[in-house]
Design an enzyme around this catalytic site. Structure first.
Site, PDB file in Angstrom:
ATOM      1  N   TYR A   1       0.867  -1.181   0.000  1.00  0.00           N
ATOM      2  CA  TYR A   1       0.000   0.000   0.000  1.00  0.00           C
ATOM      3  C   TYR A   1       0.903   1.229   0.000  1.00  0.00           C
ATOM      4  O   TYR A   1       1.861   1.294   0.774  1.00  0.00           O
ATOM      5  CB  TYR A   1      -0.895   0.029   1.254  1.00  0.00           C
ATOM      6  CG  TYR A   1      -1.607   1.355   1.390  1.00  0.00           C
ATOM      7  CD1 TYR A   1      -2.883   1.537   0.882  1.00  0.00           C
ATOM      8  CD2 TYR A   1      -0.966   2.453   1.975  1.00  0.00           C
ATOM      9  CE1 TYR A   1      -3.513   2.765   0.970  1.00  0.00           C
ATOM     10  CE2 TYR A   1      -1.589   3.694   2.052  1.00  0.00           C
ATOM     11  CZ  TYR A   1      -2.860   3.837   1.547  1.00  0.00           C
ATOM     12  OH  TYR A   1      -3.476   5.064   1.607  1.00  0.00           O
TER      13      TYR A   1
ATOM     14  N   GLU B   1      -3.252   7.745  -3.930  1.00  0.00           N
ATOM     15  CA  GLU B   1      -3.111   6.429  -3.313  1.00  0.00           C
ATOM     16  C   GLU B   1      -2.937   5.336  -4.364  1.00  0.00           C
ATOM     17  O   GLU B   1      -3.625   5.335  -5.379  1.00  0.00           O
ATOM     18  CB  GLU B   1      -4.387   6.166  -2.485  1.00  0.00           C
ATOM     19  CG  GLU B   1      -4.354   4.921  -1.657  1.00  0.00           C
ATOM     20  CD  GLU B   1      -5.692   4.687  -0.959  1.00  0.00           C
ATOM     21  OE1 GLU B   1      -5.799   4.980   0.235  1.00  0.00           O
ATOM     22  OE2 GLU B   1      -6.633   4.215  -1.635  1.00  0.00           O
TER      23      GLU B   1
END
Ligand code: GDP
Ligand code: MN
Length: 387
Positions: A109, A197
Site C-alpha cells: 500500500y 493512493e
C-alpha cells in the site's frame, strides 16, 4: 474532486510510475478492441466508478479470451455497482478499464495524504496492500510506515529508502519502489491532490513494480491552476445537489443529518456545525452562502436545502457585516414566502442592523423563530427537528 482510476493511472504514468497496459472502453466491442491492442490475455476488466471496494463488490473481473472480455464488459456496463464505500444505491458503470492481467507476487500500500496535526503531507507505506488503509490504521497501526514530504513536495531519497527498508525490500525491487514513491509524492504536490493512493502497488512474479489501482482526489480550490481538470470531471458521479450548488456559486457539502444549515462565511459555517453537534443534533450539510447574501442567493440556498428530503428544520446563522441585517432579513422572508418553505426556520442574526432584522423576521407571519445566540439557535433547531 474525485477522478476515475483510468484517469489517475494516466497521471501516474506521466510521473514515471509504471501501470499495466490498458485503456478505457464504453462498450463490449470497444473493450475487445482495447484488449486486442493490450496483448494476448488474460485481461482484467475493471468498473470505473468513484468508489473503492470494487473488487469485493464484483466490479473487478478476469477474462481469458477476447470473447469473454466482450461478455464481461457488457455485463458490467450499464449495471449498478454498490460497494462498501458507495451506499446501497450504488454507482452506474459507464466505463470499464481493460488491462493486461499481471501475476502478483506481493501487494503493498502506498498513499500520500495531508497530516493536519503536523501541517505537512505524509507518505504512508505498508506491506499489507489490498487491505483498506482505514482498517489497517485501526487494527494494526504499527504496520504503517510514515515519512514526511518536504514543503516543496519532494520525498528525499533517504526517506524513500528508509521506508523501503522498514518493509524489508531490497535490490532492484527496492529501487523501483523508491522511484514509485518519489513519483507519487511529486504527483501529489504538482497536481494539487488531497489524496494520491496506490493500493495495491504490486510486485509481479518477474520483479516489476506496478500500480494496479490508483485513487486520486484533487483539491477543487486549485482548479484555476489546472484548466485541464474540467475534462476529468464526471458530474454524474457527484452528488446532484452539490453539482447544482456549485453551478449557483454556493459552497455546499451534503452530509447525513437533519438540520439544514445556511450560513455566511466558511468559518461561521464550520462553527455552526460544531455547535449543532454539541447540542446532540446532526447537520444535513455545510453551506456557505458567501458575504453578500441577498434574496436571490438565499432563495437558491433554501431551494437546495429543501431538495434534501432529510432536512426537518433550517438553521440560518448570519453575521451582518457589510451586508445589513435588515436587508438579510428581508431576503430571508421573501425567499421563504416565495418558496413556501414547509419546515420551521430558526434564524440567528447578529451584526449591523440586527434589531431591525429581528423585527422584520418576527412580523413576517411565517414560521420563523428568532434565536438570540448560536447555542440557543442550535438547541431550538434540534428540538423543532425532532417533531
Ligand atoms: P478496489 O477493490 O476498488 O480497490 O479495486 P482494485 O483495483 O484494487 O482491485 C482489487 C484487487 O484485484 C486488487 O487488490 C488485486 O489483488 C486484484 N487485481 C487487480 N488487477 C489485477 C491483476 O492484473 N492481476 C491480479 N492477479 N490481481 C489483480
Ligand atoms: Mn484498490
Amino acid at each position: 474532486m474525485k477522478i476515475h482510476e483510468f484517469q489517475a493511472k494516466e497521471m501516474l504514468r506521466s510521473h514515471g510510475i509504471q501501470v499495466p497496459k490498458g485503456g478505457p472502453a464504453t462498450s463490449g466491442e470497444e473493450a475487445v478492441e482495447v484488449a486486442r491492442r493490450v496483448g494476448n490475455g488474460p485481461w482484467v476488466i475493471k468498473a470505473q466508478v468513484h468508489a473503492g471496494g470494487r473488487g469485493k463488490a464484483g466490479g473487478i473481473l478476469m477474462a481469458s479470451s477476447l470473447h469473454e472480455v466482450g461478455e464481461v464488459s457488457s455485463r458490467l456496463l450499464g449495471a449498478r455497482l454498490a460497494t462498501v464505500q458507495s451506499g446501497p444505491q450504488g454507482h452506474l458503470v459507464k466505463k470499464v478499464l481493460v488491462e493486461e492481467a499481471v501475476q502478483v507476487e506481493r501487494e503493498l500500500y502506498a498513499g500520500v495524504v495531508v497530516d493536519r496535526s503536523e501541517g505537512r503531507a505524509v507518505l504512508l507505506l505498508s506491506a499489507s496492500g489490498g487491505v483498506e488503509i482505514e482498517t489497517l490504521a485501526k487494527e494494526r497501526p504499527h504496520e504503517i510506515v510514515r515519512e514526511f514530504l518536504e514543503p516543496w513536495g519532494e520525498l528525499p531519497s533517504f526517506r524513500a529508502r528508509r521506508a523501503c527498508f522498514a518493509l524489508g525490500l531490497d535490490g532492484e525491487v527496492r529501487s523501483q519502489v523508491e522511484k514509485a514513491l518519489r513519483g507519487l509524492c511529486s504527483l501529489f504536490h504538482e497536481e494539487d491532490c488531497t489524496l494520491a493512493e496506490i493500493n495495491p502497488l504490486a510486485i509481479t512474479k518477474e520483479g516489476v513494480v506496478l500500480a494496479l489501482d490508483a485513487k486520486i482526489n484533487l483539491d477543487d480550490n486549485a482548479l484555476f491552476r489546472h484548466p485541464s481538470w474540467f475534462q476529468l470531471r464526471d458530474p454524474e458521479e457527484e452528488d446532484p445537489l452539490e453539482v447544482e450548488a456549485r453551478d449557483y456559486g454556493l459552497s455546499y457539502v451534503k452530509m447525513d443529518g437533519t438540520i439544514g444549515c445556511m450560513v455566511n462565511g466558511a468559518g461561521l459555517a464550520m462553527a455552526t456545525m460544531d455547535v449543532v453537534l454539541q447540542v446532540g443534533a446532526r447537520p444535513a450539510n455545510f453551506l456557505d452562502v458567501g458575504g453578500g447574501a441577498r434574496e436571490e442567493v438565499v432563495s437558491r440556498a433554501f431551494e437546495i436545502l429543501l431538495k434534501d428530503p432529510k432536512v426537518k428544520v433550517i438553521l440560518v446563522n448570519i453575521f451582518g457585516g457589510i451586508t445589513r441585517g435588515d436587508v438579510l432579513a428581508r431576503g430571508i422572508v421573501d425567499a421563504a414566502s416565495k418558496l413556501q418553505v414547509h419546515v420551521p426556520i430558526v434564524v440567528r442574526l447578529e451584526g449591523t442592523n440586527a434589531q431591525e432584522g429581528h423585527r422584520i423576521l418576527e412580523e413576517s407571519g411565517l414560521r420563523i423563530h428568532v434565536a438570540k445566540s448560536m447555542v440557543e439557535a442550535a438547541k431550538l433547531a434540534s428540538t423543532l427537528g425532532r417533531n
